[in-house]
Scaffold this motif. Structure first.
Motif, PDB file in Angstrom:
ATOM      1  N   ALA A 309       0.857  -1.193   0.000  1.00  0.00           N
ATOM      2  CA  ALA A 309       0.000   0.000   0.000  1.00  0.00           C
ATOM      3  C   ALA A 309       0.890   1.238   0.000  1.00  0.00           C
ATOM      4  CB  ALA A 309      -0.909  -0.014   1.215  1.00  0.00           C
ATOM      5  N   ARG A 310       0.499   2.237  -0.772  1.00  0.00           N
ATOM      6  CA  ARG A 310       1.322   3.438  -0.919  1.00  0.00           C
ATOM      7  C   ARG A 310       0.612   4.658  -0.340  1.00  0.00           C
ATOM      8  NH1 ARG A 310       5.671   3.210  -4.628  1.00  0.00           N
ATOM      9  NH2 ARG A 310       5.799   1.260  -5.789  1.00  0.00           N
ATOM     10  N   GLY A 311       1.409   5.520   0.255  1.00  0.00           N
ATOM     11  CA  GLY A 311       0.907   6.771   0.781  1.00  0.00           C
ATOM     12  C   GLY A 311       0.929   7.855  -0.280  1.00  0.00           C
ATOM     13  N   PRO A 312       0.558   9.084   0.075  1.00  0.00           N
ATOM     14  CA  PRO A 312       0.546  10.191  -0.900  1.00  0.00           C
ATOM     15  C   PRO A 312       1.909  10.426  -1.551  1.00  0.00           C
ATOM     16  CG  PRO A 312      -0.633  10.799   1.096  1.00  0.00           C
ATOM     17  CD  PRO A 312       0.039   9.493   1.389  1.00  0.00           C
ATOM     18  N   GLY A 313       2.998  10.156  -0.838  1.00  0.00           N
ATOM     19  CA  GLY A 313       4.335  10.332  -1.398  1.00  0.00           C
ATOM     20  C   GLY A 313       4.845   9.113  -2.132  1.00  0.00           C
ATOM     21  N   ARG A 314       3.949   8.133  -2.407  1.00  0.00           N
ATOM     22  CA  ARG A 314       4.281   6.898  -3.120  1.00  0.00           C
ATOM     23  C   ARG A 314       5.200   5.993  -2.312  1.00  0.00           C
ATOM     24  NH1 ARG A 314       0.711   5.539  -5.876  1.00  0.00           N
ATOM     25  NH2 ARG A 314       2.012   4.211  -7.175  1.00  0.00           N
ATOM     26  N   SER A 315       5.332   6.218  -1.030  1.00  0.00           N
ATOM     27  CA  SER A 315       6.133   5.331  -0.179  1.00  0.00           C
ATOM     28  C   SER A 315       5.278   4.161   0.276  1.00  0.00           C
ATOM     29  CB  SER A 315       6.667   6.103   1.037  1.00  0.00           C
ATOM     30  OG  SER A 315       5.595   6.640   1.791  1.00  0.00           O
ATOM     31  N   PHE A 316       5.929   2.993   0.497  1.00  0.00           N
ATOM     32  CA  PHE A 316       5.215   1.798   0.925  1.00  0.00           C
ATOM     33  C   PHE A 316       4.852   1.880   2.406  1.00  0.00           C
ATOM     34  CE2 PHE A 316       7.598  -0.030  -2.739  1.00  0.00           C
ATOM     35  CZ  PHE A 316       6.490  -0.426  -3.483  1.00  0.00           C
ATOM     36  N   TYR A 317       3.774   1.198   2.748  1.00  0.00           N
ATOM     37  CA  TYR A 317       3.333   1.194   4.137  1.00  0.00           C
ATOM     38  C   TYR A 317       4.376   0.500   5.003  1.00  0.00           C
ATOM     39  CZ  TYR A 317       0.411   0.448   8.244  1.00  0.00           C
ATOM     40  OH  TYR A 317      -0.088   0.441   9.521  1.00  0.00           O
ATOM     41  N   ARG A 343      -5.674   3.018   6.490  1.00  0.00           N
ATOM     42  CA  ARG A 343      -6.531   3.969   5.770  1.00  0.00           C
ATOM     43  C   ARG A 343      -5.989   5.387   5.886  1.00  0.00           C
ATOM     44  NH1 ARG A 343     -11.642   2.432   4.008  1.00  0.00           N
ATOM     45  NH2 ARG A 343     -12.188   4.642   3.994  1.00  0.00           N
ATOM     46  N   ALA A 344      -5.483   5.738   7.082  1.00  0.00           N
ATOM     47  CA  ALA A 344      -4.913   7.071   7.255  1.00  0.00           C
ATOM     48  C   ALA A 344      -3.658   7.244   6.402  1.00  0.00           C
ATOM     49  CB  ALA A 344      -4.591   7.309   8.726  1.00  0.00           C
ATOM     50  N   PHE A 345      -2.869   6.189   6.259  1.00  0.00           N
ATOM     51  CA  PHE A 345      -1.627   6.268   5.486  1.00  0.00           C
ATOM     52  C   PHE A 345      -1.914   6.438   4.000  1.00  0.00           C
ATOM     53  CE2 PHE A 345       1.822   4.249   3.089  1.00  0.00           C
ATOM     54  CZ  PHE A 345       2.929   4.897   3.597  1.00  0.00           C
ATOM     55  N   THR A 346      -2.871   5.684   3.471  1.00  0.00           N
ATOM     56  CA  THR A 346      -3.183   5.746   2.042  1.00  0.00           C
ATOM     57  C   THR A 346      -4.089   6.924   1.707  1.00  0.00           C
ATOM     58  OG1 THR A 346      -5.048   4.220   2.342  1.00  0.00           O
ATOM     59  CG2 THR A 346      -2.902   3.271   1.759  1.00  0.00           C
ATOM     60  N   GLY A 347      -4.748   7.492   2.718  1.00  0.00           N
ATOM     61  CA  GLY A 347      -5.644   8.608   2.473  1.00  0.00           C
ATOM     62  C   GLY A 347      -7.011   8.196   1.992  1.00  0.00           C
ATOM     63  N   ALA A 348      -7.243   6.899   1.843  1.00  0.00           N
ATOM     64  CA  ALA A 348      -8.533   6.383   1.375  1.00  0.00           C
ATOM     65  C   ALA A 348      -8.499   4.883   1.572  1.00  0.00           C
ATOM     66  CB  ALA A 348      -8.772   6.741  -0.092  1.00  0.00           C
ATOM     67  N   ALA A 349      -9.502   4.206   1.014  1.00  0.00           N
ATOM     68  CA  ALA A 349      -9.469   2.743   1.035  1.00  0.00           C
ATOM     69  C   ALA A 349      -8.292   2.254   0.202  1.00  0.00           C
ATOM     70  CB  ALA A 349     -10.775   2.180   0.476  1.00  0.00           C
ATOM     71  N   PRO A 350      -7.558   1.229   0.669  1.00  0.00           N
ATOM     72  CA  PRO A 350      -6.412   0.724  -0.102  1.00  0.00           C
ATOM     73  C   PRO A 350      -6.830   0.296  -1.506  1.00  0.00           C
ATOM     74  CG  PRO A 350      -6.408  -0.175   2.125  1.00  0.00           C
ATOM     75  CD  PRO A 350      -7.718   0.547   1.953  1.00  0.00           C
ATOM     76  N   PRO A 351      -5.966   0.494  -2.512  1.00  0.00           N
ATOM     77  CA  PRO A 351      -6.322   0.183  -3.893  1.00  0.00           C
ATOM     78  C   PRO A 351      -6.230  -1.295  -4.242  1.00  0.00           C
ATOM     79  CG  PRO A 351      -4.093   1.041  -3.799  1.00  0.00           C
ATOM     80  CD  PRO A 351      -4.639   1.120  -2.401  1.00  0.00           C
ATOM     81  N   ASP A 352      -5.875  -2.148  -3.293  1.00  0.00           N
ATOM     82  CA  ASP A 352      -5.774  -3.576  -3.534  1.00  0.00           C
ATOM     83  C   ASP A 352      -6.473  -4.311  -2.402  1.00  0.00           C
ATOM     84  OD1 ASP A 352      -5.129  -5.987  -4.637  1.00  0.00           O
ATOM     85  OD2 ASP A 352      -2.975  -5.862  -4.280  1.00  0.00           O
ATOM     86  N   ASP A 353      -6.790  -5.591  -2.644  1.00  0.00           N
ATOM     87  CA  ASP A 353      -7.364  -6.398  -1.578  1.00  0.00           C
ATOM     88  C   ASP A 353      -6.451  -6.394  -0.358  1.00  0.00           C
ATOM     89  OD1 ASP A 353      -9.353  -7.000  -3.322  1.00  0.00           O
ATOM     90  OD2 ASP A 353      -8.938  -9.138  -3.458  1.00  0.00           O
TER      91      ASP A 353
END
Length: 377
Positions: A309-317, A343-353
């Motif tokens: 999962a990536r955050g706004p800066g494209r860094s991995f969780y 969810r807080a890290f990605t800013g939304a629901a994660p884009p993958d399962d």
């Protein structure tokens, strides 16, 4: 940066305030240039394309409003600038017709988006219904976790898990099918079905893994005959008995994380085996590894929907870093803590399962004490 679009029932729409501001601003800009340049042809008729743009992004009422607005603007321009009656009627008629087509096109787009959203929601609901509900308890462990299939933006994926309280101990599966879409779900269901049967039938963990391998091969054979691509499945399969040792077979999956005695880290299982469905491509057989799972320890299994999962800066969780911070969090609260932080890290629901299993011991164990196999680094 402000968000130009928002979600509603699985659709992407223009916010009303942005729609109104854009409509007025574009009209004023075109009319202003038209008055400034004073061209014989005029720029106002170019506004007929505005409803088509709204139809691609907005709702049907917004498109209808834009069509009426442009029709009134073109009509007012024709009256103000004068010109022949036939020419003006032609421009107004063409504007009205193009606006009506834009409304119909918007309605068709929204119907298609809603249909796709319903299919995704139905597929995600099917995935949730097939997996055992969490939390659950066996004779050896209490299992909690997160299971969140993707419903929007991308096609549904094939993450899965299962826990079986077999006569030989607790068998645990967490796996991820290569690719996405309904075929990936079909393969996931085939693996889960094979695991449920083999976990109770097979005395050894390697026997369970062999049954999963055969299930993937059979499913790929069927897929090949129907024109679907063959897929492999990464999986981690565990056997948890009454003692402190846990047996694991890693088929190309993420290694488990262990939280114990104020420390957290990945358990070292050695060289992983090939994913399910690819055993025939290597002469090396899969092997199992043992590691300690002592009292008051917490074991976390996950799929790459968490670690990638990536955050706004494209860094991995940073999962391992977070687990170091949460060593004092009770295992009963760890799933909710991780879910909220992800969810807080990605800013939304994660884009993958996302599939996460959190295990802790259900009762005191027998056998000698062992030291958890944390990594050296």
């Amino acid at each position: 940066m402000w968000r130009s679009r928002q979600r509603e029932r699985g659709r992407v729409i223009l916010p009303t305030w942005l729609f109104a501001v854009t409509l007025v601003a574009v009209t004023a800009l075109v009319a202003g240039f038209d008055a400034l340049l004073g061209t014989a042809v005029g720029l106002v008729p170019l506004l007929i394309f505005l409803p088509a743009i709204v139809a691609a992004l907005g709702t049907t009422p917004q498109t209808a409003v834009a069509s009426v607005w442009v029709l009134l603007t073109v009509s007012a321009s024709a009256v103000f600038l004068g010109g022949g009656l036939g020419e003006n009627l032609g421009a107004v008629g063409f504007t009205a017709a193009f606006g009506a087509l834009s409304v119909l096109g918007c309605r068709y787009r929204i119907n298609r988006e809603e249909e796709v959203h319903r299919l995704r929601s139905a597929a995600a609901a099917l995935q949730r219904a097939i997996m055992s509900p969490l939390p659950l308890r066996t004779g050896q462990v209490i299992v909690d976790g997160i299971y969140q299939p993707v419903e929007e933006d991308t096609m549904v994926g094939g993450d899965m898990y299962e826990v079986a309280a077999s006569p030989y101990g607790t068998r645990v599966l967490i796996a991820d099918v290569q690719g996405k879409g309904l075929p990936a779900i079909g393969e996931a269901l085939a693996v889960v079905g094979a695991f449920r049967e083999a976990a109770y039938r097979e005395r050894t963990l390697m026997g369970v893994v062999d049954a999963l391998e055969n299930a993937v091969i059979r499913h790929n054979t069927y897929a090949r005959h129907t024109g679907e691509p063959e897929r492999f499945v990464t999986a981690l399969v565990l056997h948890i008995g009454q003692g402190q040792g846990v047996q694991a077979v890693n088929c190309g999956h993420i290694e488990p994380y262990l939280i114990y005695d104020g420390r957290a880290g990945q358990v070292s299982l050695g060289e992983p085996g090939v994913p399910l469905g690819l055993a025939r491509l290597t002469p090396e057989p899969r092997t199992s590894a043992w590691f300690a799972f002592p009292p008051r320890a917490t074991l976390l299994l996950c799929t790459d929907g968490v670690t990638e999962a990536r955050g706004p800066g494209r860094s991995f969780y940073p999962l391992e870093e977070r687990l170091h911070e949460w060593v004092g969090v009770p295992p009963t609260r760890l799933a909710d803590t991780l879910h909220a932080d992800l969810r807080a890290f990605t800013g939304a629901a994660p884009p993958d399962d996302v599939a996460v299993l959190i295990l802790h011991r259900a009762q005191p164990m027998t056998g000698p004490a062992r030291t958890p196999a944390f990594p050296v680094s």
